[in-house]
Motif scaffolding. Structure first.
Motif, PDB file in Angstrom:
ATOM      1  N   ASP A  33       0.917  -1.252   0.075  1.00 35.67           N
ATOM      2  CA  ASP A  33       0.071  -0.072   0.035  1.00 35.67           C
ATOM      3  C   ASP A  33       0.836   1.362  -0.007  1.00 35.67           C
ATOM      4  O   ASP A  33       1.893   1.615   0.616  1.00 35.67           O
ATOM      5  CB  ASP A  33      -0.990  -0.039   1.258  1.00 35.67           C
ATOM      6  N   ASN A  34       0.476   2.209  -0.998  1.00 39.37           N
ATOM      7  CA  ASN A  34       1.127   3.524  -0.773  1.00 39.37           C
ATOM      8  C   ASN A  34       0.667   4.432   0.296  1.00 39.37           C
ATOM      9  O   ASN A  34      -0.347   4.021   0.868  1.00 39.37           O
ATOM     10  CB  ASN A  34       1.112   4.071  -2.244  1.00 39.37           C
ATOM     11  N   GLN A  35       1.046   5.617   0.337  1.00 42.37           N
ATOM     12  CA  GLN A  35       0.596   6.648   1.234  1.00 42.37           C
ATOM     13  C   GLN A  35      -0.673   7.014   0.978  1.00 42.37           C
ATOM     14  O   GLN A  35      -1.532   6.976   2.229  1.00 42.37           O
ATOM     15  CB  GLN A  35       1.248   7.998   1.194  1.00 42.37           C
ATOM     16  N   ILE A  36      -1.598   6.888  -0.126  1.00 43.91           N
ATOM     17  CA  ILE A  36      -2.912   7.259  -0.467  1.00 43.91           C
ATOM     18  C   ILE A  36      -3.634   6.274  -0.006  1.00 43.91           C
ATOM     19  O   ILE A  36      -4.837   6.574   0.883  1.00 43.91           O
ATOM     20  CB  ILE A  36      -2.888   7.757  -1.924  1.00 43.91           C
ATOM     21  N   VAL A  37      -3.371   5.047  -0.237  1.00 41.22           N
ATOM     22  CA  VAL A  37      -4.009   3.835   0.268  1.00 41.22           C
ATOM     23  C   VAL A  37      -4.122   3.555   1.857  1.00 41.22           C
ATOM     24  O   VAL A  37      -5.293   3.409   2.425  1.00 41.22           O
ATOM     25  CB  VAL A  37      -3.760   2.671  -0.333  1.00 41.22           C
ATOM     26  N   GLU A  38      -2.827   4.027   2.458  1.00 38.80           N
ATOM     27  CA  GLU A  38      -2.813   3.706   3.766  1.00 38.80           C
ATOM     28  C   GLU A  38      -3.597   4.946   4.191  1.00 38.80           C
ATOM     29  O   GLU A  38      -4.241   4.635   5.547  1.00 38.80           O
ATOM     30  CB  GLU A  38      -1.356   3.937   4.356  1.00 38.80           C
ATOM     31  N   TYR A  39      -3.798   6.002   3.919  1.00 35.62           N
ATOM     32  CA  TYR A  39      -4.276   7.192   4.355  1.00 35.62           C
ATOM     33  C   TYR A  39      -6.227   7.025   4.210  1.00 35.62           C
ATOM     34  O   TYR A  39      -6.580   7.007   5.466  1.00 35.62           O
ATOM     35  CB  TYR A  39      -4.178   8.700   3.669  1.00 35.62           C
ATOM     36  N   ASN A  40      -6.298   6.475   3.342  1.00 37.20           N
ATOM     37  CA  ASN A  40      -7.886   6.110   2.979  1.00 37.20           C
ATOM     38  C   ASN A  40      -8.170   5.143   4.110  1.00 37.20           C
ATOM     39  O   ASN A  40      -9.514   5.102   4.616  1.00 37.20           O
ATOM     40  CB  ASN A  40      -8.194   5.655   1.635  1.00 37.20           C
ATOM     41  N   LYS A  41      -7.366   4.187   4.254  1.00 37.36           N
ATOM     42  CA  LYS A  41      -7.671   3.186   5.284  1.00 37.36           C
ATOM     43  C   LYS A  41      -7.923   3.556   6.616  1.00 37.36           C
ATOM     44  O   LYS A  41      -8.764   3.329   7.430  1.00 37.36           O
ATOM     45  CB  LYS A  41      -6.611   2.083   5.162  1.00 37.36           C
ATOM     46  N   ALA A  42      -6.934   4.423   6.944  1.00 34.76           N
ATOM     47  CA  ALA A  42      -6.790   5.188   8.449  1.00 34.76           C
ATOM     48  C   ALA A  42      -8.403   6.021   8.637  1.00 34.76           C
ATOM     49  O   ALA A  42      -8.538   5.790   9.449  1.00 34.76           O
ATOM     50  CB  ALA A  42      -5.562   6.385   8.557  1.00 34.76           C
ATOM     51  N   VAL A  43      -8.512   6.594   7.340  1.00 36.27           N
ATOM     52  CA  VAL A  43      -9.737   7.533   7.684  1.00 36.27           C
ATOM     53  C   VAL A  43     -11.051   6.395   7.660  1.00 36.27           C
ATOM     54  O   VAL A  43     -11.904   6.707   8.597  1.00 36.27           O
ATOM     55  CB  VAL A  43      -9.893   8.380   6.215  1.00 36.27           C
ATOM     56  N   ALA A  44     -11.180   5.312   7.138  1.00 37.02           N
ATOM     57  CA  ALA A  44     -12.126   4.454   7.335  1.00 37.02           C
ATOM     58  C   ALA A  44     -12.136   3.761   8.640  1.00 37.02           C
ATOM     59  O   ALA A  44     -13.258   3.722   9.253  1.00 37.02           O
ATOM     60  CB  ALA A  44     -11.876   3.639   6.361  1.00 37.02           C
ATOM     61  N   GLU A  45     -10.945   3.625   9.209  1.00 42.51           N
ATOM     62  CA  GLU A  45     -11.005   2.920  10.390  1.00 42.51           C
ATOM     63  C   GLU A  45     -11.421   4.043  11.444  1.00 42.51           C
ATOM     64  O   GLU A  45     -11.942   4.007  12.680  1.00 42.51           O
ATOM     65  CB  GLU A  45      -9.610   2.688  10.863  1.00 42.51           C
ATOM     66  N   ALA A  46     -10.958   5.237  11.322  1.00 46.82           N
ATOM     67  CA  ALA A  46     -11.150   6.488  12.373  1.00 46.82           C
ATOM     68  C   ALA A  46     -12.997   6.636  12.289  1.00 46.82           C
ATOM     69  O   ALA A  46     -13.595   6.875  13.145  1.00 46.82           O
ATOM     70  CB  ALA A  46     -10.634   7.781  12.013  1.00 46.82           C
ATOM     71  N   LYS A  47     -13.459   6.370  11.082  1.00 44.14           N
ATOM     72  CA  LYS A  47     -14.840   6.840  10.875  1.00 44.14           C
ATOM     73  C   LYS A  47     -15.729   5.643  11.630  1.00 44.14           C
ATOM     74  O   LYS A  47     -16.797   5.905  12.275  1.00 44.14           O
ATOM     75  CB  LYS A  47     -15.321   6.681   9.557  1.00 44.14           C
ATOM     76  N   ALA A  48     -15.085   4.453  11.411  1.00 48.17           N
ATOM     77  CA  ALA A  48     -15.713   3.260  12.196  1.00 48.17           C
ATOM     78  C   ALA A  48     -15.765   3.412  13.573  1.00 48.17           C
ATOM     79  O   ALA A  48     -16.505   3.143  14.489  1.00 48.17           O
ATOM     80  CB  ALA A  48     -15.283   2.070  11.764  1.00 48.17           C
ATOM     81  N   ALA A  49     -14.487   3.899  14.097  1.00 48.64           N
ATOM     82  CA  ALA A  49     -14.291   3.951  15.672  1.00 48.64           C
ATOM     83  C   ALA A  49     -15.134   4.969  16.056  1.00 48.64           C
ATOM     84  O   ALA A  49     -15.732   4.922  17.094  1.00 48.64           O
ATOM     85  CB  ALA A  49     -12.637   4.397  15.984  1.00 48.64           C
TER      86      ALA A  49
END
Length: 301
Positions: free
Chosen positions: A147-163
């Motif tokens: 995963d590049n930085q953009i993919v990692e960022y999108n995953k982190a945002v999705a995890e934050a929204k779920a949390a």
């Protein structure tokens, strides 16, 4: 006498500063936000510095007394930092000054000679570690298509929204009070908490009895930004008029504490302050009546 006086001042400072910090932690929503509460950080840093410096002075005084006693008794203490010198030597592999003649190179530059010391082990290990890191990085991102930085960022945002969604489903309703859903509180405990916060943060401008000073009178029927629990809560949260109103407290106070302060402010309606300030703004009439706001000038006429 001087020693006891200094000790007393130190103890008083520690107790007072500790109590002040404890009070700020209980009242402010984000006490460690340096932009909203710089005084908390100043007090905390000052507290730590005073305690550390006091202990350093004690250690220096004890070591000095020990040295004087050993000197008086003729005792020669063992070198205390010998292990540090040994550790530094093992991690640099440098020759002692007395042995540097063995590694001096034959050439010189304007009388400056060069030593042929070996590379320090810590530098060599870091160099090897950088090679290993480069290999791992190459394999992960170029061979295995990581995963590049953009993919990692999108995953982190999705995890934050779920949390956040999970937190909202389990958190108490008081954590999500807004100007739209706030309700007037009448319980004595809630009003007592609101009164305590009002005296700590608001009394300097509105006076403890709500009569007004720099800020307006809170005991009459006239409001600059509207009365009622929703308007009062919104004013406390977002602040007063631009340039001349009070600050916004939504970064300093918790939402439920602002609701308690707003309810306490409304409980002051109809009371008689010692030195009430002249009315400001418009007369507020509760919803459901034919006329909601009446200009102050009309009311006076």
């Amino acid at each position: 006498m001087k020693k006891y006086f200094q000790s007393t001042i130190y103890i008083i400072f520690v107790i007072v500063t500790f109590l002040a910090l404890a009070k700020s932690f209980m009242v402010y929503a984000n006490p460690f936000d340096i932009y909203e509460n710089p005084l908390v950080w100043i007090a905390l840093i000052g507290f730590v510095l005073v305690v550390v410096l006091k202990e350093m002075v004690n250690v220096i005084a004890i070591n000095k007394a020990t040295e004087l006693r050993n000197e008086k008794l003729g005792i020669v203490p063992e070198e205390s930092n010998a292990w540090i010198k040994k550790l530094l030597k093992s991690w640099t592999r440098s020759k002692d000054i007395d042995s540097e003649q063995e590694i001096i190179l034959e050439h010189n530059y304007d009388g400056i000679q060069e030593l042929d010391n070996t590379l320090p082990p810590w530098w060599v290990y870091m160099f090897y570690a950088s090679i290993v890191f480069a290999i791992v990085y190459l394999v992960r991102f170029e061979v295995l298509d990581g995963d590049n930085q953009i993919v990692e960022y999108n995953k982190a945002v999705a995890e934050a929204k779920a949390a956040l969604k999970e937190y909202k489903s389990n958190a108490p309703a008081t954590d999500f009070i807004t100007a739209e859903n706030v309700t007037l509180l009448t319980d004595a405990k809630d009003l007592g908490r609101g009164k305590a916060i009002f005296k700590l943060n608001c009394a300097s401008c509105h006076i403890a009895d709500g009569g007004g000073a720099i800020g307006p009178n809170l005991t009459d029927e006239f409001w600059i930004l509207g009365g009622g629990i929703k308007n009062v809560f919104s004013t406390i949260s977002n602040g007063g008029r631009d340039g001349k109103g009070m600050i916004a407290w939504n970064k300093t106070l918790k939402a439920d504490d602002m609701a308690k302060v707003a309810s306490y402010v409304l409980s002051l309606q109809g009371t008689t302050p010692a030195n009430p300030k002249a009315a400001e703004g418009d007369k507020w009439v509760a919803e459901g009546t034919e006329v909601k706001e009446v200009p102050l000038e009309t009311e006076i006429e």
